[in-house]
Design a protein around this motif. Structure first.
Motif, PDB file in Angstrom:
ATOM      1  N   VAL A 199     109.532  40.878 -37.902  1.00 60.22           N
ATOM      2  CA  VAL A 199     109.686  40.007 -36.741  1.00 60.22           C
ATOM      3  C   VAL A 199     108.839  38.761 -36.949  1.00 60.22           C
ATOM      4  N   TYR A 200     109.487  37.609 -36.925  1.00 57.40           N
ATOM      5  CA  TYR A 200     108.817  36.320 -37.104  1.00 57.40           C
ATOM      6  C   TYR A 200     108.920  35.527 -35.814  1.00 57.40           C
ATOM      7  N   LEU A 201     107.818  34.880 -35.444  1.00 61.10           N
ATOM      8  CA  LEU A 201     107.793  33.976 -34.296  1.00 61.10           C
ATOM      9  C   LEU A 201     107.200  32.651 -34.741  1.00 61.10           C
ATOM     10  N   PRO A 202     107.637  31.547 -34.121  1.00 55.59           N
ATOM     11  CA  PRO A 202     107.053  30.254 -34.490  1.00 55.59           C
ATOM     12  C   PRO A 202     105.583  30.203 -34.076  1.00 55.59           C
ATOM     13  N   ARG A 203     104.796  29.462 -34.828  1.00 53.20           N
ATOM     14  CA  ARG A 203     103.372  29.336 -34.505  1.00 53.20           C
ATOM     15  C   ARG A 203     103.173  28.693 -33.133  1.00 53.20           C
ATOM     16  N   ALA A 204     104.131  27.901 -32.688  1.00 51.28           N
ATOM     17  CA  ALA A 204     104.025  27.226 -31.393  1.00 51.28           C
ATOM     18  C   ALA A 204     104.679  28.036 -30.275  1.00 51.28           C
ATOM     19  N   TRP A 205     104.823  29.342 -30.441  1.00 48.38           N
ATOM     20  CA  TRP A 205     105.445  30.187 -29.426  1.00 48.38           C
ATOM     21  C   TRP A 205     104.584  30.172 -28.172  1.00 48.38           C
ATOM     22  N   ASP A 206     105.221  30.018 -26.995  1.00 53.04           N
ATOM     23  CA  ASP A 206     104.477  29.884 -25.742  1.00 53.04           C
ATOM     24  C   ASP A 206     104.050  31.215 -25.129  1.00 53.04           C
ATOM     25  N   THR A 265     105.914  33.688 -23.703  1.00 46.39           N
ATOM     26  CA  THR A 265     106.698  34.236 -22.598  1.00 46.39           C
ATOM     27  C   THR A 265     107.784  35.166 -23.124  1.00 46.39           C
ATOM     28  N   ARG A 266     108.174  36.110 -22.269  1.00 48.14           N
ATOM     29  CA  ARG A 266     109.219  37.060 -22.652  1.00 48.14           C
ATOM     30  C   ARG A 266     110.554  36.352 -22.903  1.00 48.14           C
ATOM     31  N   ALA A 267     110.867  35.363 -22.091  1.00 48.36           N
ATOM     32  CA  ALA A 267     112.154  34.665 -22.228  1.00 48.36           C
ATOM     33  C   ALA A 267     112.246  33.940 -23.565  1.00 48.36           C
ATOM     34  N   SER A 268     111.170  33.304 -23.957  1.00 46.02           N
ATOM     35  CA  SER A 268     111.219  32.582 -25.223  1.00 46.02           C
ATOM     36  C   SER A 268     111.150  33.523 -26.427  1.00 46.02           C
ATOM     37  N   LEU A 269     110.666  34.756 -26.223  1.00 49.99           N
ATOM     38  CA  LEU A 269     110.651  35.729 -27.316  1.00 49.99           C
ATOM     39  C   LEU A 269     112.069  36.009 -27.794  1.00 49.99           C
ATOM     40  N   VAL A 270     112.987  36.168 -26.851  1.00 49.91           N
ATOM     41  CA  VAL A 270     114.379  36.457 -27.195  1.00 49.91           C
ATOM     42  C   VAL A 270     114.996  35.279 -27.953  1.00 49.91           C
ATOM     43  N   ASP A 271     114.701  34.060 -27.508  1.00 50.93           N
ATOM     44  CA  ASP A 271     115.296  32.880 -28.120  1.00 50.93           C
ATOM     45  C   ASP A 271     114.684  32.520 -29.464  1.00 50.93           C
ATOM     46  N   GLN A 272     113.383  32.737 -29.613  1.00 52.14           N
ATOM     47  CA  GLN A 272     112.688  32.210 -30.781  1.00 52.14           C
ATOM     48  C   GLN A 272     112.392  33.244 -31.865  1.00 52.14           C
ATOM     49  N   ALA A 273     112.493  34.523 -31.556  1.00 56.91           N
ATOM     50  CA  ALA A 273     112.191  35.552 -32.563  1.00 56.91           C
ATOM     51  C   ALA A 273     113.267  35.564 -33.646  1.00 56.91           C
ATOM     52  N   ARG A 274     112.840  35.721 -34.862  1.00 61.75           N
ATOM     53  CA  ARG A 274     113.745  35.874 -36.001  1.00 61.75           C
ATOM     54  C   ARG A 274     113.472  37.235 -36.615  1.00 61.75           C
ATOM     55  N   LEU A 275     114.493  38.069 -36.666  1.00 63.78           N
ATOM     56  CA  LEU A 275     114.355  39.399 -37.233  1.00 63.78           C
ATOM     57  C   LEU A 275     115.002  39.415 -38.606  1.00 63.78           C
ATOM     58  N   VAL A 276     114.246  39.844 -39.599  1.00 67.49           N
ATOM     59  CA  VAL A 276     114.744  39.916 -40.966  1.00 67.49           C
ATOM     60  C   VAL A 276     114.746  41.384 -41.383  1.00 67.49           C
ATOM     61  N   PRO A 277     115.931  41.971 -41.594  1.00 64.24           N
ATOM     62  CA  PRO A 277     115.966  43.374 -42.009  1.00 64.24           C
ATOM     63  C   PRO A 277     115.436  43.530 -43.428  1.00 64.24           C
ATOM     64  N   ASP A 278     114.825  44.667 -43.675  1.00 62.52           N
ATOM     65  CA  ASP A 278     114.307  44.936 -45.006  1.00 62.52           C
ATOM     66  C   ASP A 278     115.347  45.741 -45.777  1.00 62.52           C
ATOM     67  N   GLY A 279     115.417  45.542 -47.065  1.00 67.19           N
ATOM     68  CA  GLY A 279     116.338  46.315 -47.880  1.00 67.19           C
ATOM     69  C   GLY A 279     117.320  45.438 -48.644  1.00 67.19           C
TER      70      GLY A 279
END
Length: 168
Positions: A6-13, A15-29
């Motif tokens: 799970v990656y988030l921008p360093r400038a993440w504010d 909040t729960r709402a911005s977590l959904v919009d700004q999170a980047r999930l990279v599957p392993d494998g």
């Protein structure tokens, strides 16, 4: 169950709402699509540096095969090896590209699918906000949807090429 970085921008504010919009999930494998269509897959995931390196490698192998009069089967085998390299390492390249773009690895979550991983992150968003604080290092454990797992995260040693932080 799969592992998702799970990656988030360093400038993440925070909040729960911005977590959904700004999170980047990279599957392993292994990436099946990265194996079948390596250059298109790298372009799709915006991994420009790896795209250019793989393109240069493909062109160099084709030119060397033609210039040295190598058997076509051997040239095809070398292309197959490059495809395997992208399939095996492509997702770690995506994570590194995100880090170069200002994202930070927050944690590694074990979940059935990306939605379950994001749901887990929303359920524990206070911990996520604490981990996203630049003064706090990543959690160091893999979290599953059923709770923390005591396995340490070792992003650098999964794959073919360890990163400097895995050289302990």
């Amino acid at each position: 169950m799969a592992l998702y970085s799970v990656y988030l921008p360093r400038a993440w504010d925070g909040t729960r709402a911005s977590l959904v919009d700004q999170a980047r999930l990279v599957p392993d494998g292994f990436s099946f699509w990265g194996f079948l269509f390596p250059l298109l897959w790298l372009l799709w995931h915006r991994v420009w540096l790896s795209f250019l390196l793989i393109l240069a490698l493909d062109l160099a192998l084709a030119a060397a095969g033609a210039r040295l009069d190598v058997a076509p089967g051997l040239v095809a085998l070398s292309g197959f090896v490059v495809m395997g390299l992208v399939g095996l390492e492509g997702r770690s390249w995506v994570g590194r590209a995100l880090e170069r773009r200002g994202y930070r690895l927050i944690e590694v979550v074990e979940a059935a699918d990306p939605d379950a991983a994001l749901h887990h992150m929303l359920a524990n968003w206070a911990d996520v906000a604490r981990a996203a604080d630049p003064a706090t290092p990543p959690s160091g454990s893999v979290r599953s949807t059923s709770g923390p797992v005591s396995t340490p995260t070792s992003r650098g040693v999964i794959g073919l090429f360890p990163t400097p932080d895995s050289q302990r």
